[in-house]
Structures are given as C-alpha cells and as structure tokens.
Scaffold this motif. Structure first.
Motif, short mmCIF file in Angstrom:
data_model
loop_
_atom_site.label_atom_id
_atom_site.label_comp_id
_atom_site.label_asym_id
_atom_site.label_seq_id
_atom_site.Cartn_x
_atom_site.Cartn_y
_atom_site.Cartn_z
N ARG A 45 19.96 54.38 60.93
CA ARG A 45 19.70 55.71 60.35
C ARG A 45 19.41 56.76 61.45
NH1 ARG A 45 18.49 56.36 55.09
NH2 ARG A 45 17.10 58.06 55.63
N MET B 282 18.77 69.93 55.13
CA MET B 282 19.69 69.15 55.98
C MET B 282 19.64 67.68 55.56
SD MET B 282 19.06 70.94 59.70
CE MET B 282 17.39 70.35 59.98
N ASP B 283 20.36 67.33 54.52
CA ASP B 283 20.23 65.99 53.94
C ASP B 283 21.51 65.15 54.08
OD1 ASP B 283 18.87 63.97 52.66
OD2 ASP B 283 19.30 64.68 50.64
N ASN C 30 8.16 62.94 54.00
CA ASN C 30 8.96 62.09 54.88
C ASN C 30 8.13 61.13 55.75
OD1 ASN C 30 11.54 64.62 55.34
ND2 ASN C 30 11.58 62.80 54.03
C1 IPE Z 1 17.80 64.18 55.99
O1 IPE Z 1 18.58 63.04 55.93
C2 IPE Z 1 16.84 64.17 57.14
C3 IPE Z 1 15.43 63.99 56.75
C4 IPE Z 1 15.00 63.87 55.54
C5 IPE Z 1 14.46 63.90 57.81
P1 IPE Z 1 18.07 61.70 55.25
O2 IPE Z 1 17.41 60.87 56.30
O3 IPE Z 1 17.23 61.99 54.06
O4 IPE Z 1 19.43 61.04 54.83
P2 IPE Z 1 19.72 60.25 53.49
O5 IPE Z 1 19.39 61.16 52.35
O6 IPE Z 1 18.86 59.03 53.50
O7 IPE Z 1 21.17 59.94 53.55
#
Ligand code: IPE
Ligand code: IPE
Ligand code: MG
Length: 250
Positions: free
Chosen positions: A39, A25-26, A74
C-alpha cells in the motif's frame, strides 16, 4: 498568476477554472494492491500525482487547491502505513522549503497539528513562514493533515465558547461569516468544486462546513492515475452544473 479567463485545457479548449478546488486524494492503496505492490507504494505514487495536479492547478489559474492527505480517522491504519504517509509528507515539505518561493506556491495546513511529530510540525511552521512572505494572490495549496470536518467545527466552537466565557464575544453576534473565521479555512472562499476519485461516494469527514454549496464530482479513477485531463473533465462537469444557491433561475 495565469489569466484565469484565458487558459486552455489539455485538449486546447478554453478553461475557466473555479477559484477553489478541493480533492479527496483516495485510492492509493487499491492502486498498489492491483499491481501486487505494498500500500505504501500507492501513497508514493499518490504524492507524485499531488505534485503534478498542484502544478497544473497553479498553471491554469486556480487560486486555492485543498487536498485531503490524512484524516483524523486514518490513525486506525498500521504504524507502517501511517509512518510511510508522514515520511512522504516530510519529503514533500523539505522540497517545498527550497522551491515554494521561486515557484510562488503558498502552503497552508488544515487540521489539528498537535499529535503530529515535532519534526514535521517544525517543517510545516517553516513553510507557513515562507508563505507569509509570498503575495496573497499567489497560488495556495492547503494540505489537510490530521483533519476532520467535525474536529475542525469542534475546535472552532471551543474557541468561540472560550471567548464568550472571557467576555470577549457574545453568542448573539455569531453569524455565518464570523464562524467561518474560526475555521482552519479562515479567509479562504468555500470550494466551488470537490472531487473524489476512486469510486467512493462519500465525504469521509472532509470540509463539512465549507461544502454547503460545493459541486461534487466523483470518478472511478484511482488517485495515482488521476491526471490533468481528468481535472479538465471535472472542471467541464462543474461548468455544466446549474448553481442556483436556493434561488430560481429567471
Ligand atoms: C488515500 O488512499 C490516502 C489516505 C487515506 C491517506 P487510501 O490509502 O485510502 O487508498 P484506498 O482507499 O485504500 O484504495
Ligand atoms: C479519506 O479517505 C481520507 C483521505 C483521502 C486522506 P479514506 O480512504 O480514509 O476514507 P474511507 O475510509 O474510504 O471513508
Ligand atoms: Mg481510501
């Protein structure tokens, strides 16, 4: 459970969904940044997409949906962002405790839960117990939390090695099927289809053992914008693949 062979997609076409779909889920952060939002707003929108796609998967007869929610890498993000993601998960689990029995949704977690906050861990334990009461054929969502494919393999190897040291197992008896039973995904078939939105063409440590013969589907759509029609497209692409598993088509 919906009849897997008689489901129609959003355009009314007959759909034969794979049994197990996995999704990275990116793109939540980019989705928010594009809108001038923090974000964390992207993660909130992404959580909504997860609810929607899980419901759709269940309705079309997918049996397992595995989603990458938070990787072992993460933790490098800001405390605020990590806290927001954990908060959204907590909210989802609180909802799930009330609804999963009625909706026949089983929930499981993949990943090392040890560093997860006790409150969230307790909720995961609760959803686990509710899942145990549901029928094995009911739809199952697997949430990958503090999950890394390498970490999962290492934890499995440590456990097997400890059992060998204790004289319970012999190294020679380890085969593909036995090793799979040491993984977080034990008992679940490998995903036929792995989807990654947001335009990134990598696995980022997702399901390294289970992806051996998965079909990959990449799309530029950011996760919060991913919808039922996108999933239909991914399934259609999956059906257009020639899966040979190393053999030769006659
Ligand atoms: C995915 O979306 C969610 C997690 C990794 C927790 P991102 O937060 O990685 O979103 P982008 O890749 O920075 O756009
Ligand atoms: C993968 O996405 C992890 C999740 C979606 C939870 P990332 O955004 O963390 O991956 P990279 O950094 O682009 O490889
Ligand atoms: Mg990302």
């Amino acid at each position: 459970m919906a009849d897997r062979l008689k489901t129609n997609d959003t355009a009314g076409r007959e759909l034969h969904p794979p049994r197990h779909i996995a999704i990275i889920m990116d793109g939540n952060g980019r989705w928010a940044t594009l809108r001038g939002l923090p974000r964390t707003a992207g993660h909130k929108a992404g959580a909504e997409t997860f609810r929607r796609i899980a419901t759709y998967c269940k309705n079309i007869g997918v049996q397992y949906l595995t989603v990458y929610a938070f990787s072992t890498e993460n933790w490098k993000r800001s405390e605020e962002e990590v806290g927001a993601i954990m908060g959204l998960l907590k909210r989802y689990l609180l909802e799930a405790v009330d609804t999963m029995e009625k909706d026949h949704i089983r929930l499981r977690f993949f990943g090392d839960m040890t560093p997860i906050a006790p409150e969230l861990r307790a909720l995961a334990h609760q959803t686990d117990e509710i899942s145990d009461q549901l029928a094995p054929g009911d739809f199952q969502a697997n949430i990958c939390l503090n999950y890394g494919g390498r970490d999962e393999i290492l934890r499995a190897v440590r456990k097997f090695a400890a059992e060998c040291a204790a004289g319970e197992k012999r190294p020679e008896e380890l085969d593909d099927a036995m090793f799979s039973m040491y993984m977080d995904s034990r008992g679940i078939p490998d995903p036929e289809l792995i989807i990654r939105p947001s335009g990134e063409l990598r696995l980022s440590n997702f399901l390294l053992w289970q992806c051996a013969y998965s079909e990959f589907y990449f799309t530029d759509v950011l996760w919060p914008d991913f919808d039922e029609a996108e999933l239909d497209q991914a399934i259609a692409a999956y059906h257009a693949r020639d899966r040979r598993f190393g053999g030769v088509k006659k």
